[in-house]
Design a protein around this motif. Sequence first.
Motif, PDB file in Angstrom:
ATOM      1  N   THR A  41       6.622  -3.766   1.997  1.00  0.00           N
ATOM      2  CA  THR A  41       5.984  -5.073   1.806  1.00  0.00           C
ATOM      3  C   THR A  41       4.599  -5.098   2.440  1.00  0.00           C
ATOM      4  OG1 THR A  41       8.131  -6.156   1.818  1.00  0.00           O
ATOM      5  CG2 THR A  41       6.216  -7.543   2.247  1.00  0.00           C
ATOM      6  N   SER A  42       3.648  -5.676   1.715  1.00  0.00           N
ATOM      7  CA  SER A  42       2.289  -5.830   2.211  1.00  0.00           C
ATOM      8  C   SER A  42       1.708  -7.115   1.649  1.00  0.00           C
ATOM      9  CB  SER A  42       1.428  -4.637   1.795  1.00  0.00           C
ATOM     10  OG  SER A  42       1.296  -4.589   0.377  1.00  0.00           O
ATOM     11  N   VAL A  43       0.497  -7.447   2.042  1.00  0.00           N
ATOM     12  CA  VAL A  43      -0.185  -8.592   1.444  1.00  0.00           C
ATOM     13  C   VAL A  43      -0.469  -8.292  -0.026  1.00  0.00           C
ATOM     14  CG1 VAL A  43      -2.201 -10.105   1.577  1.00  0.00           C
ATOM     15  CG2 VAL A  43      -1.205  -9.158   3.676  1.00  0.00           C
ATOM     16  N   MET A  44      -0.866  -7.049  -0.305  1.00  0.00           N
ATOM     17  CA  MET A  44      -1.158  -6.633  -1.670  1.00  0.00           C
ATOM     18  C   MET A  44       0.058  -6.744  -2.582  1.00  0.00           C
ATOM     19  SD  MET A  44      -0.817  -4.030  -4.031  1.00  0.00           S
ATOM     20  CE  MET A  44      -0.050  -2.793  -2.995  1.00  0.00           C
ATOM     21  N   SER A  45       1.244  -6.532  -2.044  1.00  0.00           N
ATOM     22  CA  SER A  45       2.447  -6.547  -2.883  1.00  0.00           C
ATOM     23  C   SER A  45       2.862  -7.956  -3.296  1.00  0.00           C
ATOM     24  CB  SER A  45       3.605  -5.859  -2.149  1.00  0.00           C
ATOM     25  OG  SER A  45       4.032  -6.619  -1.019  1.00  0.00           O
ATOM     26  N   ASP A  46       2.254  -8.977  -2.713  1.00  0.00           N
ATOM     27  CA  ASP A  46       2.568 -10.367  -3.036  1.00  0.00           C
ATOM     28  C   ASP A  46       1.533 -10.891  -4.034  1.00  0.00           C
ATOM     29  OD1 ASP A  46       2.892 -13.169  -3.085  1.00  0.00           O
ATOM     30  OD2 ASP A  46       3.574 -13.213  -1.001  1.00  0.00           O
ATOM     31  N   THR A  47       1.967 -11.194  -5.249  1.00  0.00           N
ATOM     32  CA  THR A  47       1.023 -11.634  -6.285  1.00  0.00           C
ATOM     33  C   THR A  47       0.288 -12.908  -5.890  1.00  0.00           C
ATOM     34  OG1 THR A  47       2.821 -12.807  -7.408  1.00  0.00           O
ATOM     35  CG2 THR A  47       2.323 -10.561  -8.146  1.00  0.00           C
ATOM     36  N   ASN A  48       0.862 -13.724  -5.033  1.00  0.00           N
ATOM     37  CA  ASN A  48       0.213 -14.969  -4.617  1.00  0.00           C
ATOM     38  C   ASN A  48      -0.932 -14.738  -3.627  1.00  0.00           C
ATOM     39  OD1 ASN A  48       1.957 -16.708  -6.132  1.00  0.00           O
ATOM     40  ND2 ASN A  48       3.541 -16.377  -4.583  1.00  0.00           N
ATOM     41  N   TYR A  49      -0.952 -13.576  -2.973  1.00  0.00           N
ATOM     42  CA  TYR A  49      -1.963 -13.302  -1.951  1.00  0.00           C
ATOM     43  C   TYR A  49      -2.776 -12.037  -2.228  1.00  0.00           C
ATOM     44  CZ  TYR A  49       0.076 -16.981   0.875  1.00  0.00           C
ATOM     45  OH  TYR A  49       0.508 -18.208   1.326  1.00  0.00           O
ATOM     46  N   ARG A  50      -2.472 -11.355  -3.310  1.00  0.00           N
ATOM     47  CA  ARG A  50      -3.121 -10.068  -3.610  1.00  0.00           C
ATOM     48  C   ARG A  50      -4.643 -10.185  -3.616  1.00  0.00           C
ATOM     49  NH1 ARG A  50      -0.067  -7.751  -8.370  1.00  0.00           N
ATOM     50  NH2 ARG A  50       1.441  -7.530  -6.681  1.00  0.00           N
ATOM     51  N   ARG A  51      -5.133 -11.284  -4.116  1.00  0.00           N
ATOM     52  CA  ARG A  51      -6.579 -11.507  -4.168  1.00  0.00           C
ATOM     53  C   ARG A  51      -7.219 -11.381  -2.791  1.00  0.00           C
ATOM     54  NH1 ARG A  51      -9.195 -17.362  -5.946  1.00  0.00           N
ATOM     55  NH2 ARG A  51     -11.237 -17.095  -4.950  1.00  0.00           N
ATOM     56  N   TYR A  52      -6.487 -11.747  -1.739  1.00  0.00           N
ATOM     57  CA  TYR A  52      -7.043 -11.792  -0.388  1.00  0.00           C
ATOM     58  C   TYR A  52      -6.671 -10.557   0.431  1.00  0.00           C
ATOM     59  CZ  TYR A  52      -7.705 -16.574  -1.883  1.00  0.00           C
ATOM     60  OH  TYR A  52      -8.065 -17.689  -2.598  1.00  0.00           O
ATOM     61  N   SER A  53      -6.200  -9.521  -0.246  1.00  0.00           N
ATOM     62  CA  SER A  53      -5.835  -8.278   0.425  1.00  0.00           C
ATOM     63  C   SER A  53      -6.987  -7.289   0.346  1.00  0.00           C
ATOM     64  CB  SER A  53      -4.587  -7.665  -0.234  1.00  0.00           C
ATOM     65  OG  SER A  53      -4.445  -6.309   0.135  1.00  0.00           O
ATOM     66  N   VAL A  54      -7.536  -6.915   1.505  1.00  0.00           N
ATOM     67  CA  VAL A  54      -8.509  -5.819   1.576  1.00  0.00           C
ATOM     68  C   VAL A  54      -7.751  -4.625   2.145  1.00  0.00           C
ATOM     69  CG1 VAL A  54     -10.694  -4.998   2.517  1.00  0.00           C
ATOM     70  CG2 VAL A  54     -10.443  -7.394   1.846  1.00  0.00           C
ATOM     71  N   THR A  55      -7.422  -3.698   1.271  1.00  0.00           N
ATOM     72  CA  THR A  55      -6.561  -2.577   1.638  1.00  0.00           C
ATOM     73  C   THR A  55      -7.384  -1.445   2.253  1.00  0.00           C
ATOM     74  OG1 THR A  55      -6.753  -1.782  -0.629  1.00  0.00           O
ATOM     75  CG2 THR A  55      -4.813  -3.093  -0.087  1.00  0.00           C
ATOM     76  N   PHE A  56      -6.750  -0.653   3.084  1.00  0.00           N
ATOM     77  CA  PHE A  56      -7.410   0.505   3.697  1.00  0.00           C
ATOM     78  C   PHE A  56      -6.335   1.444   4.214  1.00  0.00           C
ATOM     79  CE2 PHE A  56      -6.338  -2.119   7.238  1.00  0.00           C
ATOM     80  CZ  PHE A  56      -6.230  -1.303   8.347  1.00  0.00           C
ATOM     81  N   VAL A  57      -6.718   2.687   4.491  1.00  0.00           N
ATOM     82  CA  VAL A  57      -5.753   3.639   5.049  1.00  0.00           C
ATOM     83  C   VAL A  57      -6.203   4.196   6.400  1.00  0.00           C
ATOM     84  CG1 VAL A  57      -4.773   4.292   2.821  1.00  0.00           C
ATOM     85  CG2 VAL A  57      -6.742   5.568   3.704  1.00  0.00           C
ATOM     86  N   GLU A  58      -7.478   4.000   6.764  1.00  0.00           N
ATOM     87  CA  GLU A  58      -7.966   4.425   8.075  1.00  0.00           C
ATOM     88  C   GLU A  58      -9.209   3.615   8.404  1.00  0.00           C
ATOM     89  OE1 GLU A  58      -6.056   5.929  10.190  1.00  0.00           O
ATOM     90  OE2 GLU A  58      -6.411   8.070   9.829  1.00  0.00           O
ATOM     91  N   ASN A  59      -9.458   3.404   9.699  1.00  0.00           N
ATOM     92  CA  ASN A  59     -10.705   2.775  10.129  1.00  0.00           C
ATOM     93  C   ASN A  59     -11.106   3.307  11.498  1.00  0.00           C
ATOM     94  OD1 ASN A  59      -9.331   1.326  12.161  1.00  0.00           O
ATOM     95  ND2 ASN A  59      -9.220  -0.559  10.970  1.00  0.00           N
ATOM     96  N   ALA A  78       2.850 -12.593   8.798  1.00  0.00           N
ATOM     97  CA  ALA A  78       1.898 -13.036   9.824  1.00  0.00           C
ATOM     98  C   ALA A  78       0.473 -13.019   9.281  1.00  0.00           C
ATOM     99  CB  ALA A  78       2.008 -12.138  11.056  1.00  0.00           C
ATOM    100  N   VAL A  79       0.127 -11.992   8.532  1.00  0.00           N
ATOM    101  CA  VAL A  79      -1.224 -11.910   7.969  1.00  0.00           C
ATOM    102  C   VAL A  79      -1.445 -13.027   6.951  1.00  0.00           C
ATOM    103  CG1 VAL A  79      -2.888 -10.459   6.746  1.00  0.00           C
ATOM    104  CG2 VAL A  79      -1.269  -9.415   8.351  1.00  0.00           C
ATOM    105  N   LYS A  80      -0.443 -13.303   6.127  1.00  0.00           N
ATOM    106  CA  LYS A  80      -0.569 -14.378   5.133  1.00  0.00           C
ATOM    107  C   LYS A  80      -0.658 -15.746   5.806  1.00  0.00           C
ATOM    108  CE  LYS A  80       2.937 -12.701   2.697  1.00  0.00           C
ATOM    109  NZ  LYS A  80       3.956 -12.510   1.629  1.00  0.00           N
ATOM    110  N   THR A  81       0.036 -15.895   6.926  1.00  0.00           N
ATOM    111  CA  THR A  81      -0.064 -17.153   7.677  1.00  0.00           C
ATOM    112  C   THR A  81      -1.487 -17.353   8.182  1.00  0.00           C
ATOM    113  OG1 THR A  81       2.264 -17.100   8.334  1.00  0.00           O
ATOM    114  CG2 THR A  81       0.767 -18.414   9.699  1.00  0.00           C
TER     115      THR A  81
END
Length: 665
Positions: free
Chosen positions: A292-310, A250-253
């Motif tokens: 699975t995450s956005v970061m784990s996909d090499t095609n979308y890793r560039r667009y992954s802003v990772t975080f653990v809390e906000n 969903a995030v990649k979409t």
Amino acid sequence: MKKILILLLALLLCMSTSQETMAAEGWPANYGGVMLQGFYWDSFTDTRWSTLEAQANELSSAFSLIWVPQSAKAASNPSMGYNPLYFYNQNSSFGNEAELKSMINTFKDKGLLTIADIVVNHRGNVSNWVDFPTETNPYDGKTYQMNSTDIVANDDGGATKNWAKDNGYQLSSNNDTGEDFPGLRDLDHKSENVRNNVKAYLIYLLNYLGYTGFRYDVAKGFSASYFGEYNQAAAPQFSVGEYWDGNASAVKTWINGTKVDNTIQSAAFDFPFRYTVRDAINNNDWTKLGGTSVMSDTNYRRYSVTFVENHDTERRANAAQDPITRDTLAANAFLLGMPGTPCVFLKHWQAYKPEIAAMIAARKAAGITNTSTYSNMARSKGYYANLVNSKLLVAVGNNVQDYKPNDNYIEILSGYHYRYFLHKNAETAWVDKASGEYNLPLSVKLSAISADANAQLVYTLDGSEPTASSTKVASGTSIDITGACTLKVGLLIGSTVSSIITREYTINTFQPYDITIYVNTDKVGWSNVNFWTWGGDGTHAPTNSNWPGDKVSSTTTINGKQWYAKTYTINSASDCVNFVFSTGTGSPQTIDINDINETTYFEISTDTEGGKNKVNDVTSTTDIEQIIESQNPLPNNRYYNLNGQQVEPNRPGIYIHNGRKFVIK
């Protein structure tokens, strides 16, 4: 000559177009920076623009980006900015426009770029449900206004339409292109007027205020295509959307939905990554880090802003939210060791500055970027290890000490449930303490990360470049830092010095001290006082984390009056405590009292403001500066009794010290 000019003009046009296209590609590729979320919920004291600006040296030594609160005046005060009202009135709960621009410029001068919080899904109103302010944009000089017809037809489940009909207003004929945001007016982004307003505002943020990029709030609120249109018009260097969904697809979409001319225009916060970390820690099952995450996909890793809390997931008053309940350091170790662009939460930074700064330094030493590759090296319920960029081995878990990598890896950092190793192929010098402010004594460990078993280290403490004749030490040697200095360490192989790294150390000379807050309730007749506290360095939250906080029922008698009292430790020159006092189960309560960093006597007044009791600071009329709860002398030695005779403070009573009165109990 004419042909040459035409060719030059064409070349310049191509260069300009190329630069705009690059700037509008959502998020840079191969980006190695780390972002700080520079606020938390109700962080009105900690994240005033002037307070953040004062930390510019420290923050820029670790971070490349800082995301700050929505900076325009909101529909209430105080406000975190998520009920926006104005675009061009930049006098918010965090400071005024001059302070904002000063902070942004100071950060920029030090290489720290500022990300604006963009709230354009919904908007507050001036005096009724559907009226918006008229504003002049100081950047382009034009006047802008939204109308009732810029509100979606199905706003607030149709309640707004019913109100508008009853009061002679008309809404848009278009329904929302995303999810409804209750309570404020959802804007119709199909409206050309709305889009023109938003574009002008975004361009103003970049070119007038000096922001570098955008964080879009409520990305599910309207169609992703409009985010793409807005970014193409404004051309931010960085853009990240809050598309809050745990499903990576969903995030990649959504990311794909921001495309303009088949080019992605925005990154997204990697909520799926966050949930894998939360689930691993909260369920004590570290294999879940392989989810699975956005970061784990090499095609979308560039667009992954990772975080653990906000600010939305942290534990807050009156709501459990969705927090990580333990192993915050291990969570950040995994976050900062992996690809994507990590975003560190301010509360975590405040609690673990040396550790997080060292993790970021290790990330940089290994050359990790948002497109780096990684492979799993070990996975079990008790620990999990990934090798990133073929250099940094990050291992986390409650049994992480059981993990034994081969001899090609040298451990460079370790702490509660985390370990970092560098592969010998990194060929670099390493220092285990990052640049920053420390208390003495400070010992730092120097390591030679090299395939050459004979590699040594050379260093200087005065900022000069180390040479083969500088002080030599073996790998693993610890040296003592005795004062502020610039440490430079180089890898020495044979007679060649390479891979010099620099650490800037300043020494903390501040001595923490205790303050006591006294509350008198004679005028209102309260029989107890609840202390609700927040702010400062984040260590002042009440022991009872649920409203109304810590209850105090016993009193102390001073000069014939009864006082409810609690003591807090001030840990730095910028530290302070904020209060709300209440009684019973939290009602009645007082107004907010902010920025307290010294012993203070408060009297609850019968006067009210917004239905809350006002508070009077009566410290000067008590004639008592401080109560010391034990017979421990204050610094600077000399004490006098009320007759002016020098005495030892070895018994309870009132003493004069440095011209001020103190009570020792």
